[in-house]
Design an enzyme around this catalytic site. Structure first.
Site, PDB file in Angstrom:
ATOM      1  N   TYR A 190     -13.054   8.312 -12.904  1.00 57.96           N
ATOM      2  CA  TYR A 190     -12.834   7.116 -12.078  1.00 57.96           C
ATOM      3  C   TYR A 190     -13.266   5.857 -12.826  1.00 57.96           C
ATOM      4  O   TYR A 190     -12.486   4.916 -12.991  1.00 57.96           O
ATOM      5  CB  TYR A 190     -13.603   7.227 -10.750  1.00 57.96           C
ATOM      6  N   PRO A 224     -25.353  16.587   3.231  1.00 62.92           N
ATOM      7  CA  PRO A 224     -25.426  17.105   1.859  1.00 62.92           C
ATOM      8  C   PRO A 224     -25.848  16.040   0.843  1.00 62.92           C
ATOM      9  O   PRO A 224     -25.065  15.171   0.480  1.00 62.92           O
ATOM     10  CB  PRO A 224     -23.990  17.573   1.587  1.00 62.92           C
ATOM     11  N   LYS A 278     -11.077   2.623 -14.314  1.00 62.58           N
ATOM     12  CA  LYS A 278     -11.291   1.223 -13.907  1.00 62.58           C
ATOM     13  C   LYS A 278     -11.607   0.353 -15.125  1.00 62.58           C
ATOM     14  O   LYS A 278     -11.147  -0.787 -15.229  1.00 62.58           O
ATOM     15  CB  LYS A 278     -12.434   1.128 -12.879  1.00 62.58           C
ATOM     16  N   LEU A 285      -0.186   4.097   1.034  1.00 58.90           N
ATOM     17  CA  LEU A 285      -0.684   4.950   2.128  1.00 58.90           C
ATOM     18  C   LEU A 285      -0.977   6.362   1.609  1.00 58.90           C
ATOM     19  O   LEU A 285      -0.393   7.345   2.056  1.00 58.90           O
ATOM     20  CB  LEU A 285       0.293   4.981   3.314  1.00 58.90           C
ATOM     21  N   LYS A 341     -17.138   8.897   1.537  1.00 61.30           N
ATOM     22  CA  LYS A 341     -18.178   8.160   0.825  1.00 61.30           C
ATOM     23  C   LYS A 341     -19.534   8.336   1.524  1.00 61.30           C
ATOM     24  O   LYS A 341     -19.589   8.646   2.714  1.00 61.30           O
ATOM     25  CB  LYS A 341     -17.817   6.666   0.742  1.00 61.30           C
ATOM     26  N   LEU A 342     -20.616   8.127   0.758  1.00 62.17           N
ATOM     27  CA  LEU A 342     -21.958   8.498   1.242  1.00 62.17           C
ATOM     28  C   LEU A 342     -22.268   8.030   2.674  1.00 62.17           C
ATOM     29  O   LEU A 342     -22.610   8.845   3.533  1.00 62.17           O
ATOM     30  CB  LEU A 342     -23.031   7.950   0.287  1.00 62.17           C
ATOM     31  N   THR A 351     -15.410  -2.622 -10.610  1.00 56.66           N
ATOM     32  CA  THR A 351     -16.634  -2.005 -10.098  1.00 56.66           C
ATOM     33  C   THR A 351     -17.768  -2.057 -11.125  1.00 56.66           C
ATOM     34  O   THR A 351     -17.504  -2.067 -12.339  1.00 56.66           O
ATOM     35  CB  THR A 351     -16.344  -0.530  -9.731  1.00 56.66           C
ATOM     36  N   ASP A 352     -18.996  -2.030 -10.634  1.00 54.20           N
ATOM     37  CA  ASP A 352     -20.148  -1.974 -11.547  1.00 54.20           C
ATOM     38  C   ASP A 352     -20.198  -0.650 -12.310  1.00 54.20           C
ATOM     39  O   ASP A 352     -20.911  -0.527 -13.303  1.00 54.20           O
ATOM     40  CB  ASP A 352     -21.464  -2.223 -10.792  1.00 54.20           C
ATOM     41  N   GLU A 353     -19.418   0.348 -11.839  1.00 49.46           N
ATOM     42  CA  GLU A 353     -19.470   1.661 -12.490  1.00 49.46           C
ATOM     43  C   GLU A 353     -18.923   1.615 -13.916  1.00 49.46           C
ATOM     44  O   GLU A 353     -19.143   2.536 -14.692  1.00 49.46           O
ATOM     45  CB  GLU A 353     -18.738   2.710 -11.644  1.00 49.46           C
ATOM     46  N   ASP A 356       0.836  -1.203   0.000  1.00 45.86           N
ATOM     47  CA  ASP A 356       0.000   0.000   0.000  1.00 45.86           C
ATOM     48  C   ASP A 356       0.872   1.255   0.000  1.00 45.86           C
ATOM     49  O   ASP A 356       1.887   1.320   0.698  1.00 45.86           O
ATOM     50  CB  ASP A 356      -0.919   0.004   1.228  1.00 45.86           C
TER      51      ASP A 356
END
Ligand code: NAD
Ligand code: TYD
Length: 339
Positions: free
Chosen positions: A153, A208, A157, A35, A192-193, A125-127, A33
């Protein structure tokens, strides 16, 4: 079995390390990582003294270091979690997303090609599939859905996924890819949300919500993602993409309301703010293939998972307070100050 886990100090990577420690105590795990702002070595504190876990502070895009690592350690498997992972940051500064998510992945693939590997697993990712309309609940992402990205992003990916498939086809590299829906659970970075809303609500700060709050995400508890990856490593087919999701679609506003209810707060904390640029409307995974092929099924229901997650943030204030009081303050001010 020796496994390199890149990005193991981030949200999903660290949960994967905990998961593998428990399930396969004999495996040797090497956490690589860089970091970045999202990586926190403190997260691994519960397992860091384990002689079967080694931490290597390194950038996956640093070719020389990666080659030395592969040459010296001779790993059997690589699971690549390392990435820049936040859509809003990719809209603000895309370049680092290409550096880590595309070049970093390519360096790892080259290292595998040069020194040999039994499996390279790419955590995607599904994105990469783009979004679905809100008025077509009959539509889902399958493994055959064309790639159609929206943000820097997701574009980075998708590029990495294409490289993985190209290295499989061209060099015969033993690659698998998983594309998972939105994760939630302990140790998720507060940008993140779900953690952002939990932490703001706890501190009675505004919540928000972007745009009209009706965007839909398909939420999966992080351990269920880990169990799917473990199964793919054990019995997945080389060259195959696996979609991972639990048919748990929820509107953002309903997630926020749920957190408000659990914490006993009131809805007057909700503030609708300017929408994200290019904001994807709906994500929804069809997990039929992984279910039929590997017998994978998620085990944590959303009601239980969100309760556990909120409780974790309540019990681990020191973990997120260090972040919220540090460099992250500047990001928050930039992103939400005048929104
Ligand atoms: P995260 O941002 O919490 O963690 C990323 C980790 O990667 C951090 O520890 C960071 O220090 C490390 N890292 C970043 N750049 C690096 C580099 N160049 N070299 C080495 N390490 C580096 O991300 P996450 O949410 O845990 O996501 C992990 C992976 O899962 C990503 O590849 C992401 O695209 C994918 N994914 C995430 C979700 C989600 O909901 N969070 C869903 C599906 C797929
Ligand atoms: P996020 O957690 O950034 O994941 P992703 O964009 O990768 O799905 O955001 C989840 C959803 O929540 C997304 O539709 C954007 C929305 N959102 C907000 O409404 N407010 C916020 O402060 C954040 C961070 C996200």
């Amino acid at each position: 079995m020796k496994i390199i886990i890149t990005g193991g100090c981030g949200f999903i990577g660290s949960n994967f390390i905990f998961y593998m420690r428990k399930l396969h105590p004999n495996y040797e795990l090497l956490c690589v990582d860089k970091l970045t702002y999202a990586g926190n070595l403190e997260t691994l504190a519960p397992v860091i003294d384990d002689p079967k876990l080694k931490f290597i502070h390194a950038d996956i895009a640093d070719r020389r270091t990666m080659y030395d690592l592969f040459k010296n350690e001779k790993p059997d498997i690589v699971v690549n979690f390392a990435a820049e992972s936040h859509v809003d940051r990719s809209i603000e500064s895309p370049a680092v997303f290409l550096e880590t998510n595309v070049i970093g992945t390519q360096v790892l693939l080259d290292a595998c090609r040069t020194y040999g590997i039994e499996r390279f697993h790419q955590v995607s990712t599904d994105e990469v599939y783009g979004d679905l309309p809100l008025d077509r609940p009959d539509l889902f992402f399958t493994e055959q859905t064309p790639l159609h990205t929206s943000s820097p992003y997701s574009a980075s990916k998708a590029s990495a996924d294409l490289l993985c498939m190209a290295y499989h086809r061209t060099y015969g590299l033993p690659v698998t890819i998983s594309r998972c829906s939105n994760n939630y659970g302990p140790y998720q970075f507060p940008e993140k949300l779900i953690p952002l809303m939990i932490i703001n609500a706890l501190e009675d700060k505004p919540l928000p919500v972007y745009g009209d709050g009706l965007n839909v995400r398909d939420w999966l508890y992080v351990d269920d993602h880990c169990s799917a990856i473990d199964m793919i490593l054990e019995k997945g087919k080389i060259g195959q993409v696996y979609n991972i999701g639990g048919h748990n679609e929820m509107r953002n506003i309903d997630i926020v309301r749920k957190i408000i209810t659990i914490l006993g707060k009131t809805e007057d904390l909700i503030v609708y703010v300017t929408d994200r640029k290019g904001h994807d409307r709906r994500y929804a995974i069809d997990p039929t293939f992984i279910k039929n092929e590997l017998g994978w099924l998620p085990t944590t229901k959303f009601e239980e998972g969100i309760q556990k997650t909120v409780e974790w943030y309540l019990a681990n204030r020191h973990w997120w307070q260090n972040i919220v009081n540090g460099e992250y303050r500047h990001y928050y001010e930039r992103m939400y100050g005048n929104r």
